[in-house]
Design a protein around this motif. Structure first.
Motif, PDB file in Angstrom:
ATOM      1  N   ASP A 161      -8.444  -2.468  -2.737  1.00  0.00           N
ATOM      2  CA  ASP A 161      -8.033  -1.980  -1.422  1.00  0.00           C
ATOM      3  C   ASP A 161      -8.858  -0.729  -1.073  1.00  0.00           C
ATOM      4  N   PRO A 162      -9.930  -0.885  -0.308  1.00  0.00           N
ATOM      5  CA  PRO A 162     -10.813   0.269  -0.023  1.00  0.00           C
ATOM      6  C   PRO A 162     -10.088   1.425   0.673  1.00  0.00           C
ATOM      7  N   LEU A 198      -2.929   1.638  -9.820  1.00  0.00           N
ATOM      8  CA  LEU A 198      -4.363   1.894 -10.025  1.00  0.00           C
ATOM      9  C   LEU A 198      -5.162   0.593  -9.897  1.00  0.00           C
ATOM     10  N   ILE A 216      -5.873  -0.193  -6.334  1.00  0.00           N
ATOM     11  CA  ILE A 216      -6.970   0.593  -5.755  1.00  0.00           C
ATOM     12  C   ILE A 216      -8.294  -0.172  -5.812  1.00  0.00           C
ATOM     13  N   GLN A 217      -8.450  -0.936  -6.895  1.00  0.00           N
ATOM     14  CA  GLN A 217      -9.716  -1.666  -7.078  1.00  0.00           C
ATOM     15  C   GLN A 217      -9.976  -2.653  -5.937  1.00  0.00           C
ATOM     16  N   SER A 243      -8.662   9.042  -3.343  1.00  0.00           N
ATOM     17  CA  SER A 243      -9.758   9.949  -3.656  1.00  0.00           C
ATOM     18  C   SER A 243      -9.528  11.304  -2.973  1.00  0.00           C
ATOM     19  N   ARG A 276       0.812  -1.215   0.000  1.00  0.00           N
ATOM     20  CA  ARG A 276       0.000   0.000   0.000  1.00  0.00           C
ATOM     21  C   ARG A 276       0.859   1.284   0.000  1.00  0.00           C
ATOM     22  N   ARG A 308      -8.147   3.253  -1.819  1.00  0.00           N
ATOM     23  CA  ARG A 308      -9.067   3.974  -2.707  1.00  0.00           C
ATOM     24  C   ARG A 308      -9.519   5.278  -2.055  1.00  0.00           C
ATOM     25  N   GLU A 309      -9.813   5.214  -0.756  1.00  0.00           N
ATOM     26  CA  GLU A 309     -10.266   6.416  -0.054  1.00  0.00           C
ATOM     27  C   GLU A 309      -9.140   7.444   0.029  1.00  0.00           C
TER      28      GLU A 309
END
Lengths: 192, 246
Positions: free
Chosen positions: B35-36, B29, B32-33, B43, B3, B39-40
């Motif tokens: 790993d929440p 990228l 990210i799909q 964002s 990560r 992803r947060e």
């Protein structure tokens, strides 16, 4: 560059604002920024290349402007580094809500506090001029170096922005006392 | 890629998605799909970066600048005779001759291997990042070739089968050096530096590695083949180098 009138006008229209902002982030004042931008465009007019790929023109202008700046810096002590003292680690992190209150002048002012090797890739990144690979070509450093400078530079910029914001808040809250010159030995005078 | 590595890479991601096709960004990228948390984080980063970008792009530009730049076209003198294509060709030929003569003269001033060796020891002690991280050696070679660094190296015996971690390109004495990193046992990473041997003198002859440990604790093994000089460096790793290479 065999620049016909239409091409040159188009290149000026498309890129002069980004170029000027990049120049300002290097020079730190509007006169030198305008001169750097002018000089880069004059060199473009004097070049004998074709202007086919617009993206290459942008990278070429950024590279040329940066080289001109480095040349100035070598010849004259024109852009002295300013030491920054602050308690940045004590400040809260920059949030999207705080970022909404930022303007261009504050962002540029904070960037100018950073060391040049962080500032240059960061400003090019935020002006959305170039990809990280193109930034590596402008700076003549490996792409891994650009990545590490962007990563560290973003942290430093956010810290500096929080400092700027705190200063702006203080100025708004108490404009009179904020404008008083700071004296590190004030306590000593008061005790007399 | 973990990560933290993904975050490090994604911080350089172009806001316009200009780098989407880059394999490093693709891998991050993709992560990210699945790993929440990542992803947060990404964002929020994108929102912050977009706001900062908007701020920089709103920095005021003097209104007269565009007019002045357009006016410059009328005062810049037209290209001189020596800028005409024919004369440019002649000048280019002369410049090429000059460059060739400089290059030829430089071959007479090769640098001693000891200097290169010292540079590698110093570099290995300060390594902080790689240009590309991948376990695919073919991808490493391709990347090095694209960056004009040695890619036709031979992997020494017991490193065959070890997964590569990634690579990086260094420049020394105006020559590109490839660095390949390999995972070996006990969470250690071996650093293999490869350079063209034609620019050095007194290099270690032959394929038998010469192993030593420098004062800063960096152990090195140096050897050569018909084209390349190889130095493998490992912190406190003389025993590992002997085991891997001898």
């Amino acid at each position: 560059m065999d620049v016909d009138e239409l091409d040159y006008e188009r290149v000026v229209t498309l890129h002069h604002e980004s170029l000027y902002r990049f120049a300002y982030s290097l020079a730190g004042n509007p006169d030198d920024a305008a001169e750097l931008t002018q000089e880069a465009y004059v060199r473009l007019l004097n070049k004998s290349l074709q202007l086919r790929d617009q993206r290459r023109v942008k990278a070429w202008l950024c590279t040329t402007l940066y080289r001109i700046f480095l040349g100035w810096k070598r010849r004259e002590n024109r852009f002295p580094h300013i030491e920054v003292f602050s308690a940045e680690n004590e400040l809260p992190p920059l949030t999207p809500e705080i970022a909404d209150q930022l303007d261009g002048a504050m962002a540029m002012d904070a960037a100018l506090d950073l060391e040049e090797h962080f500032r240059v890739p960061l400003v090019l990144h935020y002006l959305q001029c170039l990809s990280y690979q193109e930034i590596a070509e402008v700076l003549k450093v490996p792409i891994g170096t650009v990545m590490s400078r962007l990563s560290r530079g973003k942290d430093l910029l956010r810290q500096r922005l929080m400092v700027k914001k705190r200063e702006a808040d203080l100025r708004r809250a108490d404009p009179i006392s904020f404008e008083k010159p700071m004296c590190p030995r004030q306590g000593a005078y008061e005790s007399r | 890629m973990n990560r933290d590595e993904a975050k490090y890479i994604l911080r350089s991601f172009h806001l316009n998605g200009l780098d989407t096709d880059d394999p490093q960004f693709q891998a991050a990228l993709e992560m990210i799909q699945h790993d929440p948390e990542l992803r947060e984080w990404f964002s929020t980063e994108q929102v912050l970066d977009q706001k900062l970008s908007d701020a920089f792009r709103a920095f005021p530009v003097p209104p007269a600048l565009q007019r002045e730049l357009l006016a410059a076209r009328n005062v810049v003198p037209p290209a001189a005779w020596w800028r005409q294509p024919v004369w440019m060709s002649v000048a280019a030929s002369l410049a090429l001759l000059g460059v060739l003569s400089v290059l030829l003269s430089r071959t007479a001033h090769k640098r001693p291997f000891a200097e290169f060796h010292s540079y590698i020891i110093e570099t290995a002690a300060q390594l902080d990042h790689l240009d590309i991280r991948t376990g695919d050696l073919a991808q490493v070679r391709e990347w090095l070739r694209a960056h004009r660094a040695p890619d036709d190296f031979a992997i020494p015996g017991r490193l065959h089968g070890k997964s590569s971690v990634g690579c990086r390109v260094f420049s020394w004495n105006e020559q590109n050096i490839s660095l390949l990193c390999f995972d070996i046992e006990n969470n250690k990473v071996a650093h293999l530096f490869v350079m063209d041997r034609s620019v050095l003198t007194n290099w270690p002859e032959g394929g038998v590695p010469q192993i030593e440990t420098a004062g800063n604790g960096i152990a090195t093994a140096a050897w050569s083949d018909s084209k390349r000089i190889y130095i493998m460096a490992l912190e406190q790793g003389e025993r590992d180098l002997r085991r891997l290479l001898l």
